[in-house]
Design a protein around this motif. Sequence first.
Motif, PDB file in Angstrom:
ATOM      1  N   SER A   3     -10.229   6.339  -1.822  1.00  0.00           N
ATOM      2  CA  SER A   3     -10.344   7.761  -1.502  1.00  0.00           C
ATOM      3  C   SER A   3     -11.309   7.907  -0.334  1.00  0.00           C
ATOM      4  O   SER A   3     -12.343   7.239  -0.295  1.00  0.00           O
ATOM      5  CB  SER A   3     -10.881   8.548  -2.699  1.00  0.00           C
ATOM      6  N   PHE A  48      -1.604  -2.563  -4.354  1.00  0.00           N
ATOM      7  CA  PHE A  48      -1.299  -3.316  -5.563  1.00  0.00           C
ATOM      8  C   PHE A  48      -0.296  -4.421  -5.266  1.00  0.00           C
ATOM      9  O   PHE A  48       0.395  -4.393  -4.253  1.00  0.00           O
ATOM     10  CB  PHE A  48      -0.752  -2.394  -6.660  1.00  0.00           C
ATOM     11  N   GLY A  60       0.839  -1.194   0.000  1.00  0.00           N
ATOM     12  CA  GLY A  60       0.000   0.000   0.000  1.00  0.00           C
ATOM     13  C   GLY A  60       0.868   1.235   0.000  1.00  0.00           C
ATOM     14  O   GLY A  60       1.922   1.254   0.622  1.00  0.00           O
ATOM     15  N   ALA A  97      -4.810  -2.212  -9.951  1.00  0.00           N
ATOM     16  CA  ALA A  97      -4.573  -1.436  -8.739  1.00  0.00           C
ATOM     17  C   ALA A  97      -5.900  -1.106  -8.070  1.00  0.00           C
ATOM     18  O   ALA A  97      -6.901  -0.846  -8.746  1.00  0.00           O
ATOM     19  CB  ALA A  97      -3.823  -0.149  -9.051  1.00  0.00           C
ATOM     20  N   HIS A 132       0.493   5.735  -0.067  1.00  0.00           N
ATOM     21  CA  HIS A 132      -0.368   6.914   0.003  1.00  0.00           C
ATOM     22  C   HIS A 132       0.063   7.904  -1.079  1.00  0.00           C
ATOM     23  O   HIS A 132       1.234   8.234  -1.195  1.00  0.00           O
ATOM     24  CB  HIS A 132      -0.278   7.574   1.375  1.00  0.00           C
ATOM     25  N   GLU A 133      -0.903   8.340  -1.872  1.00  0.00           N
ATOM     26  CA  GLU A 133      -0.700   9.385  -2.865  1.00  0.00           C
ATOM     27  C   GLU A 133      -1.348  10.660  -2.324  1.00  0.00           C
ATOM     28  O   GLU A 133      -1.945  10.650  -1.248  1.00  0.00           O
ATOM     29  CB  GLU A 133      -1.335   8.975  -4.198  1.00  0.00           C
ATOM     30  N   GLU A 144      -7.643   1.593  -5.615  1.00  0.00           N
ATOM     31  CA  GLU A 144      -7.473   2.953  -5.107  1.00  0.00           C
ATOM     32  C   GLU A 144      -8.582   3.252  -4.110  1.00  0.00           C
ATOM     33  O   GLU A 144      -9.748   2.940  -4.366  1.00  0.00           O
ATOM     34  CB  GLU A 144      -7.504   3.976  -6.242  1.00  0.00           C
ATOM     35  N   CYS A 197      -5.353   9.908  -2.774  1.00  0.00           N
ATOM     36  CA  CYS A 197      -5.904   8.590  -2.474  1.00  0.00           C
ATOM     37  C   CYS A 197      -4.790   7.671  -1.967  1.00  0.00           C
ATOM     38  O   CYS A 197      -3.627   8.059  -1.921  1.00  0.00           O
ATOM     39  CB  CYS A 197      -6.565   7.980  -3.714  1.00  0.00           C
ATOM     40  N   SER A 198      -5.190   6.469  -1.627  1.00  0.00           N
ATOM     41  CA  SER A 198      -4.230   5.432  -1.249  1.00  0.00           C
ATOM     42  C   SER A 198      -4.348   4.320  -2.281  1.00  0.00           C
ATOM     43  O   SER A 198      -5.441   4.036  -2.793  1.00  0.00           O
ATOM     44  CB  SER A 198      -4.538   4.896   0.142  1.00  0.00           C
ATOM     45  N   ILE A 199      -3.235   3.687  -2.612  1.00  0.00           N
ATOM     46  CA  ILE A 199      -3.203   2.667  -3.657  1.00  0.00           C
ATOM     47  C   ILE A 199      -2.690   1.360  -3.067  1.00  0.00           C
ATOM     48  O   ILE A 199      -1.711   1.351  -2.313  1.00  0.00           O
ATOM     49  CB  ILE A 199      -2.294   3.100  -4.826  1.00  0.00           C
ATOM     50  N   TYR A 251     -11.161  -0.502  -8.430  1.00  0.00           N
ATOM     51  CA  TYR A 251     -10.165  -1.471  -8.895  1.00  0.00           C
ATOM     52  C   TYR A 251     -10.286  -1.490 -10.400  1.00  0.00           C
ATOM     53  O   TYR A 251     -11.395  -1.558 -10.944  1.00  0.00           O
ATOM     54  CB  TYR A 251     -10.423  -2.878  -8.341  1.00  0.00           C
TER      55      TYR A 251
END
Length: 133
Positions: free
Chosen positions: A40, A29, A19, A36, A21-22, A38, A25-27, A105
Amino acid sequence: MNQFDGPNWRINLLPEWVGEHEEDCSIVFHPEGVGALEISSYFKEGMVTEEDLRGLAQEHIEAGAKLTETSAGDFKGFTLAFGSDNEFWQLWYVASGPTALFITYNCQAVDRDAEIESIKSMVSSLAAIYTSR
């Protein structure tokens, strides 16, 4: 099993899944995977309602998407799946208390079955976590 925390939520990651964090959002994969997940988060004063979730999904509702009620661990709401431009998409609009999650997804349509059971397993592990402020 590794846990990955976001704002007011926690998900259990399957082995080898990661995991990150962007900004928005968080991803989640698998480094050698095909898609992926995601996540939010949205917050509101008071409880998130079904009407709030439908507002988030308005574009898909207006396009005629079939919504299916779902549970995502501590979160409740609905999900839908569709294909677009050779891509497969699974969306979740779920809430617990004042937190709403918009979860997506996506992968190539040809790979739609490769990870979906793993994704559903992880989504079903979502826990609402609240800290006192």
